[in-house]
Structure formats: structure tokens, C-alpha cells
Scaffold this active site. Sequence first.
Site, PDB file in Angstrom:
ATOM      1  N   TYR A  86       0.813  -1.237   0.000  1.00 30.74           N
ATOM      2  CA  TYR A  86       0.000   0.000   0.000  1.00 30.74           C
ATOM      3  C   TYR A  86       0.840   1.280   0.000  1.00 30.74           C
ATOM      4  O   TYR A  86       2.058   1.213   0.079  1.00 30.74           O
ATOM      5  CB  TYR A  86      -1.091  -0.030   1.068  1.00 30.74           C
ATOM      6  N   GLU A  87       0.179   2.398  -0.114  1.00 30.65           N
ATOM      7  CA  GLU A  87       0.855   3.693  -0.304  1.00 30.65           C
ATOM      8  C   GLU A  87       1.773   3.679  -1.523  1.00 30.65           C
ATOM      9  O   GLU A  87       2.832   4.312  -1.512  1.00 30.65           O
ATOM     10  CB  GLU A  87       1.644   4.089   0.946  1.00 30.65           C
ATOM     11  N   GLY A  88       1.362   2.994  -2.564  1.00 33.58           N
ATOM     12  CA  GLY A  88       2.213   2.810  -3.737  1.00 33.58           C
ATOM     13  C   GLY A  88       3.066   1.581  -3.545  1.00 33.58           C
ATOM     14  O   GLY A  88       3.901   1.546  -2.636  1.00 33.58           O
TER      15      GLY A  88
END
Lengths: 596, 596
Positions: A439-441
Site C-alpha cells: 500500500y501507499e504505492g
Amino acid sequence: MPEYKAPLRDMRFVMDEVFDFAAGYQALGLQDVEPDLVNAILEEGAKFAGEVLAPLNRIGDEEGCHIENGVVTTPKGFKEAYQQYVENGWGSITGPTEYGGQGLPASLGLVISEMVASANYAWSMYPGLSHGCAAAIRAHGTQAQKDLYLSKLTPGDWTGTMCLTEPHCGTDLGLIKTRAVPEADGTYRITGTKIFISCGEHDMAENIVHLVLAKLPDAPAGTKGISLFIVPKFLPDANGEVGERNSLACGSIEHKMGIKGSATCVMNFEGATGFLIGEINKGLNCMFTMMNHARLGTGMQGLCHGEASYQSAVAYARDRLQMRALSGPAFPDKPADPIIVHPDVRRMLLTMKAFNEGNRALSYYTAQLLDKAHYSSDEAERADAENQLAFLTPICKAFMTETGLEVTSHGVQVFGGHGFIREWGQEQQMRDCRIALLYEGTNGIQALDLLGRKVLGSQGKMLMAFTRQVHQFCKANEAHPTLGGYVKKLAQLNGQWGELTTKIGMKAMQNRDEVGAASVDYLMFSGYVTLAFFWLKMALVAQQQLDAGTSEADFYQTKLATQEFYFKRLLPRAQAHVEALEAGADCLMQLTAEQF
Amino acid sequence: MPEYKAPLRDMRFVMDEVFDFAAGYQALGLQDVEPDLVNAILEEGAKFAGEVLAPLNRIGDEEGCHIENGVVTTPKGFKEAYQQYVENGWGSITGPTEYGGQGLPASLGLVISEMVASANYAWSMYPGLSHGCAAAIRAHGTQAQKDLYLSKLTPGDWTGTMCLTEPHCGTDLGLIKTRAVPEADGTYRITGTKIFISCGEHDMAENIVHLVLAKLPDAPAGTKGISLFIVPKFLPDANGEVGERNSLACGSIEHKMGIKGSATCVMNFEGATGFLIGEINKGLNCMFTMMNHARLGTGMQGLCHGEASYQSAVAYARDRLQMRALSGPAFPDKPADPIIVHPDVRRMLLTMKAFNEGNRALSYYTAQLLDKAHYSSDEAERADAENQLAFLTPICKAFMTETGLEVTSHGVQVFGGHGFIREWGQEQQMRDCRIALLYEGTNGIQALDLLGRKVLGSQGKMLMAFTRQVHQFCKANEAHPTLGGYVKKLAQLNGQWGELTTKIGMKAMQNRDEVGAASVDYLMFSGYVTLAFFWLKMALVAQQQLDAGTSEADFYQTKLATQEFYFKRLLPRAQAHVEALEAGADCLMQLTAEQF
């Protein structure tokens, strides 16, 4: 099962001795951040993390969250812990003073959040997401929006979320389908489905403020047509208190590999009332100003699980009796030796220690840059801090989570078969950590950000700003009587970093796929060299203390031994990444999709 | 979510084209194992695995096993699938014909078990453990024991277990406390607690035959005082059918990270009736004759999860639309390109593919050695096969599971955030795989076995028997027009393998800790070189087929591309392991236990 205790001595070593946070606060005009205050906050934070949050970590995993008729119930004790957190002011330490925050610097906030998140990562996401939401409103909201929402979000009375992802798009936000239709009163009707919304619905606070990416009917295609909206669960009434229920609901929660105490929600917006924040069609920019901070926080997740895993592993390794030392019984009076006598168990523990402490140094250094970017009165210093942050953030996010996952896997391995059993808690650390690479890229996206956008996108300037610093450090210390050899190794790798980048840049001018083909190995190489730099910084301090006849010789010798281990047993991996990335794009691109 | 399909073409490539199983059967006098029979077995096995077992894999994970009053219930459908497995004769394909088995060679059994275990690893443990139990009785039981138990175990009417571990000892079996007190009638009363007993109790068969390690009252201390006992759940009556219930019970089942469909039991023996198998105090030897086979099976677990994970990942990567190719839109008419266009997604898929297929070649080669060791009429060939098996088994167990775990983690990563969500099934593969690094001797123990017992223990002879083979292969192919460069690389690494071993051996004469300090990195280096050897063998075949104008050019080109990828992007890691292990023991041993 041992529970997490904040490693205050290690934290203070980095804060006080390696980076001199106190001097930093002075230089930035933060005279109020006095050593006594910092002490008190760290001591109390450690107590709260260890005594209140850590005991809820296994419960959160076992119980998970539950949904019934759109109402989400968090695990037993989570709500009460959150009340205590709010009442004791932990949520507001870095918040703006005008909204009830304590206005303390981000660096101190990061250290506290390390404790909180190491004790119970899933729990820490509820306040963590709120901070991101508040920061976005602070940066882009109107005065009225700030007054209304920040006065609730800052103390933690309300929590916040970020609603980006949709079923068919995560990385590629240009594809989002959520619609925002303008109303005559200046509000918008928001309709669409968002998924993977961390803490999207729960029972811990009286209201939840969603920041939602959506498209206006006439918006341009792709990412240039995305706007950002504040969409509260309950619409504030005339007094700014909880009013009418908004047309949005949690449709379901995900069943996940880990972080089970954190509710991951499908959020359905059905003509919900939303308020534009920032400019129309500039929503992605608003979100991205928060990204660096959120990504640094996700990087910390690698350290947090790694530290908790290490603490359990080392306690187990000292306690568990199994087999004799290869060199002969170490404790002949016991039925067997503790497994910490075995070289391979030590290899695993030292790997964990070297990554954890190196990652801590990297992240605290980065946190100091956050302070500089925010408080410095010197424009050049601010700009330099911003640039370094931009450069180091993808490294923190991806390298700290990749190595964090490795650390937690070693933590399982040290326990033998017991590592696989839930009650020991080690496997939870590994499962919880796994999300941080996604997550978060995803880490692949971080790697493209580092190599493509940051390094090549600045024609190498962002890299050079950092390698220059490393170069100066090496120049200043190359003649060090005991560490000089390691300094030379670092200098060689630092030089190679630049050459490597030039080579990739040349190839990428012919073929853009060369960037994607090199990116992850490039990021990992960068991480190994960066940690080598910070490990040498730590070793220099340790050597100085030993030379000066410290009374804590054991502590500083351990730092030197861990630095030696890092250079001899982990840093060689950097070269494997170089060889791999130098293979280039052809060997990845030659197959058709069907040939796989 | 795509379900597992046995990769028959890849399997046949290794069986038929790389190792020529058919010729092997001929040479060993196994004329009955005709190509038509093999074909039919593979086709039907693939069907059974894909249609019956694969659909139960997620159910097994979601439901897990349950215990009530000592009765263990397996997940819905497991029992029925087992009945089908028994009825269709899958359990007995390698079993002795005199007890209803089909007497087929181990190599074919391994291929079938790859299918079964890839489809549903947790389920496959029930028959898997039985095979180990039956093999022990076959090797060490009296004629009466064989007649009684093998006639039940071979068709699968009864299942079996191996009861070794106790709460305070896993690796260090010399510490076991379970007692066996002789009775006047020649039986023994077995009393003690065993943990981590896979399939120790369940509802799938009418009886369970436990093989239990225990100590006689006057037994010598340590591993020289351990005996092995047959302890059935129900004592056979006069007709050899299920009779009186024995005094043993499952006390609880473990809550685990994965393989949740497999019941991991705490077994309490409370004066249970046991029958000695093999000689008194030679129990560990009896167990260890099974170890090689069980460890090879555990190594297969890395391949099985890796293959299942790859199949899902590649399907997802072809399907999921996200972002545009760096070199420009590949499918301009679609809203985005499928993620398989991205170099880094390909890097992950190729890593998965290269490890899976390399591991498959390694394990099928090893399975052929099992055939030779069992059937060859040439004593020298049998001895050579046994020696190679002893050498390759720890590599199979540890390298295939380490790389299998990496593969499943890439499989999660390819899915982005969806990889973390249970319904997609990818995270289950990673959780299920994690145990394989721990049980049947942790990978640390495998590494000590390889370097300490096998390689140094044979004064290098076991290593040289293998490196000689590699050397001859390199000599024969060094002038190959397209693969010659890779052959030279392999030759260089093969030479380095020997030199490295000599160096460690010299150091170990001074300090035994040098063995433990080098062992895991040594094993990983050995694994990378071994896979390089098998990848080149595969590449040679593929090149021959292409040169001969095959109609399956895509298939063979993919083999060549994967071999190139392996050499260019994975094999460089071998050198990092060399550097790490050459650091030696000092940097591991210098700290006290308290300094950690």
C-alpha cells in the site's frame, strides 16, 4: 510471549548522539522543545505503547473487526485505548496549536509513532490515517474548513480517511469513476465505490471525515480531471457538531492476511454531500502533498514490525535450550545450550538488528528533514530538505519494508516450529508487515518514483545532493584508524552509485523500459548504500565513546559489531543488485504475454 | 480466482526431454512402466488435482480444523476427497504390490504428489504423512507388523503419523521425555506428550497409526537411548481390523499461520499400548531412513506453492489493466495496458518462473536418484545414487523452500493490494509456504547437514561427486555456439564451489563455529549453482529443439529466455553469499548473549 518495550536507549542514541535532535531544535528556533519535555514525552510514550497498546496487539489479530448492518466493531479494548490516547493528548502532539495541538516537531512525532506502531500496528492506523487527513485539510482547506475540521481532527475527537482506490484502479488513479455533481448551494453530490479504505468505518470516534477523490461531470480525462472532496460521515450542524447522517456507508470489510485489527472498508457513496477542497481538477496534487509523509510512515512499518519481532526473537534465543554449541557445551550444567550460542541463530539476530537499527537511523534522519522543511527560516535549507525528502522517501518506503519483511521472517525462523504458531506472535508480525510492501504505492511504484521521477527526472541532481554528502563524510573519515577500511568501501559504492545512474540514464534515452527494468534493483542498491552511510555514522559515534572511556562499553561495542556485520554480511548484496540491473530490459521484454 | 492446473507440458519437458524418465525405467528393468501408462496416470492425476483438490484449498484455509472432546473435524469436503483418492488408487501408486500397491517408481510418485500438493497442500499432508509411516514400517517392521499395518496403510484405509517433537525439544531429540515401559506380553506402555503432530487426529480414516519416539526406563541418555514404537489409535483385533481404543488422545490442535486444513495436534499418550519397531535404542536411525524422502517432499512444498502462486499471478498480470507501458500504450483502445507490459512485473514473474522450473528440474533429477537407489541392480550405481541423494536432499529442502517463499511473496506483490486480500488466494500460498522453512528440520539444520555432515563429513567426496558431473557437462558444452558463455560462468562457479569448501574446511579445523557461520550462505550458494546447472541442461534441450525446427517454438524460446534471466538476474546473488560466508565466525560470535 514477550510484549514490545520501546527501545529507548537505542532511540536516544540516534536522536541525541548521532543526529543531535536538541541542537536541531535550537537551530530551528524551537526553544520550547526542551530536553526535559522530550524526556517526559518519550518516557510516557513508551509506557503508553508498552502497557496499553502492546497487550491489545494479539487480541486485535485474533478478533479482527466485524460488520453488521454497516456498523463496524473494532476489537475488544481498541476503543478504550483510543479514548485514553485522545485524553492523554498523544494524538495532538504535532498538531497545530490553534486547534488544540501541541505544535511539537515532526521528528518527535515520528519517534512517538514508532513506539505506538511497534506496539500495535493495526491500532495505530486509526490515528495515523487521521493525521494524513488533517494534514491535507491544513494544507489545502479554506479557513472555514480548517476551523471546522481541524478543531475536531487535531485532538482526535473525529478521525479521518483517504479514499483513493476503486475496484478497477489503485496505482492508476486516472481511471477513477466516482462522480461529483455540483449542487446549487456549492456542495457536491458524491457517488461511487471506494475500496481498501483503511479505518473507513469504526466505533472509535463520533465522526469520520473522508477525503474522497472524484471527477466532475465535465472533468478532463485521466489524472488531470480529479478533484478532492471532504465527505463527512455525519454532516456538521450549525455549531460544527455531529449532525445529519450523510449518504455513505461501509458495504463490507476485507478479510486480510494481517493488520486485522484495522478495518479495511468498501465505502459506498450514494449521492453523499461533499465539499470541494483545493481547486477543481487539482485533487491529485492535494493528495500527493501528503504522500511523502504517508510513505515515510509506511516505511516505518517495516522497522516497527522488525523491532517487535527482534525483541521476541532475542528473548526466545536466550531462553530456548536446544543442542550444544558446535565448539562444545557452553552450559554443561543445563540439559542443552540456549540457541543464542549457535552461529546461525546469531546470523539471523544480527541481520534483524542491523536492518532495524540502520532503518531507524535512516528514518530519524529523514524526520529531521521534515523539521527543517517546516521550520527553517533559511529558504535554501528548506529547499534542500524538501529535495532530500523527495529523494529519500521512496527509499524509506520500499527498502525499509522489504528489509522489514525479511527481518520478521527471520524472527519466525529463530522460533523454529513455534514461529508458525499464532500464540507466539511472531507470525503475526510477518503477516502484518506484508501489506507495507503493497500500500501507499507498491514498492515497484516507489522504485519508479526514485529512479524515474526523482533521480533521472532531476538530471541526477537529487542523487548528487545526497552522494555529495556521503562523499564529504568519506573524505573526512577515510583515515580513521579503525573504521577507515569501511569508509573506503562506502566511498567506492557511493562512486558506483553515480556511475550506475549515468549508465541507466543513457540507456533510458533509447528505451524507457530500461527504467522499469532497473528500478527495483536500483532502489535496493540505493538502500544498502544509504544504510551503510548511516551505520558508519553510528559506528563513529560509538568508537568516540569507547575511546573516551564510556561506562556503557557493552552498548557501544554492540553498535560496532553490528556495523561490522552489516558491512561484511549484508552489504555484499548491493553488488548482486548492480549485476542484476545491468542485465537491462531485453531479458525482461523479449517474451510475449502469452509465452509466460 | 484461477485454480491450479497441473503444468503438464512443463512437467513432461523435464520428465521426457531433460531426464528421459522412460529410458531410466527401461534401464532399471521397469518395463511395466510404459509410456501409455505414464500418460494415463499424469492425465488423470492432473484431473483429480485440478477438479477435486484445488477447489477445496480455500475452503480448507477458511474453515480450518476443529476439535471437540478430542474429536477432530477436517474442513468440508476433505473427507470425501480422501475417499475418492483412496478409491481411485492414488494413495497406493508407489506402494508395495504385495499389500495392494501398484509398485510404481518413486519418480512417478513424486510427479503425482507435486500435482496433488500444488492443488491443496494442507490436504496432501494426510496421505503424505501416511506414506512416511508406511515406509518406516516397510523398512524396519517385522513380517507380522508389515502384514498387519501395510495392508491397511498402503491403500489408505488407515493413515499414519510420525511423533517426534515434544514441547521442550524439536531439533534436539536427545532430550525427549516420553517413556516406554515394557510389559510382560512384549508390548510397551507409552506415556508422554508429543506436539506438532501433523494429521495426528482427524475424521478421514478409520484408524491412525502413530510412530512414536520414546525412551525405555533404562535407556542411555541422549539420542542413543531412543526407541521407536507403533502406537495405533485403535488396537487391531484378532483379524487385524479396528478393535479397542488405545489410551491416547489429541489434547488440542494448534492455531497456525497457514496449512490450516491440516490438523497439527498435541498428542497425549497415557499408558498407550505400543509395539517396538526396529531395535531398542535405534529408534532415531529408523526415523532417519525416512528423513531424506520426507525432506525432499518438504522441498517440493516450495515448488508447489510457487507454481500455484505463479499460475494466479500470470493470469492476473495478463488481465489487470493499470497504467501505460513506459514505452507508450500497448493497447491504446483499452483504458490502460495489462500490467504484464511493465518490466518490473515481468521481473517478478520471471523470478517466479525461473525458480519454479529450476526447482522442478532439481527435484525430478533427485526423484530419478530415488529410483536408481531402489531398483538398480548395479551396486555402484545404487551407492552413487544414495550419495547424491544424501548430498542433494538438504539443498532441495532448504533452497527450494527459501526460493518458494520468495516466489509466493512475488505472487502477492503482482496482485498489488489485492494480494493481501484472502479471497484472491495469493496470501494463502505465502502463509502455507512459510512452514516449509521450519519443519522436517529447519533450514539452518539443513545447512549444517549439508556442510558439516555431508560435505566436510565426507572429506569433500560427496561434493566432488556432484561437481565432477557439472565439470564434465561444462567440458562437453563449453564451445556451444549460443550457450557457451553461460557454460563458462557455470564452470567458474563450480570451481569456486570446491575452493570455497576447502577454505571453510581449513578454518573449521581451528574453530567448529566456522561451519555454523558459513552453513546457510554455503547452502544458498550451492542451490544457486545447482539450479544454474539444471537450467543449462534445460536450455540445451530447448536450443536443440529450436535448431531442429520444432513446432513449439514459443515454448522452447521461453525456456531459453528464462534460463537467460536466471543467469543474468538471479545467479549474481551467489557471489553475495560467498562474500557473506567468507566473513567467518568472528563477526557473529564476538557479542555476549546479553549484548544482543
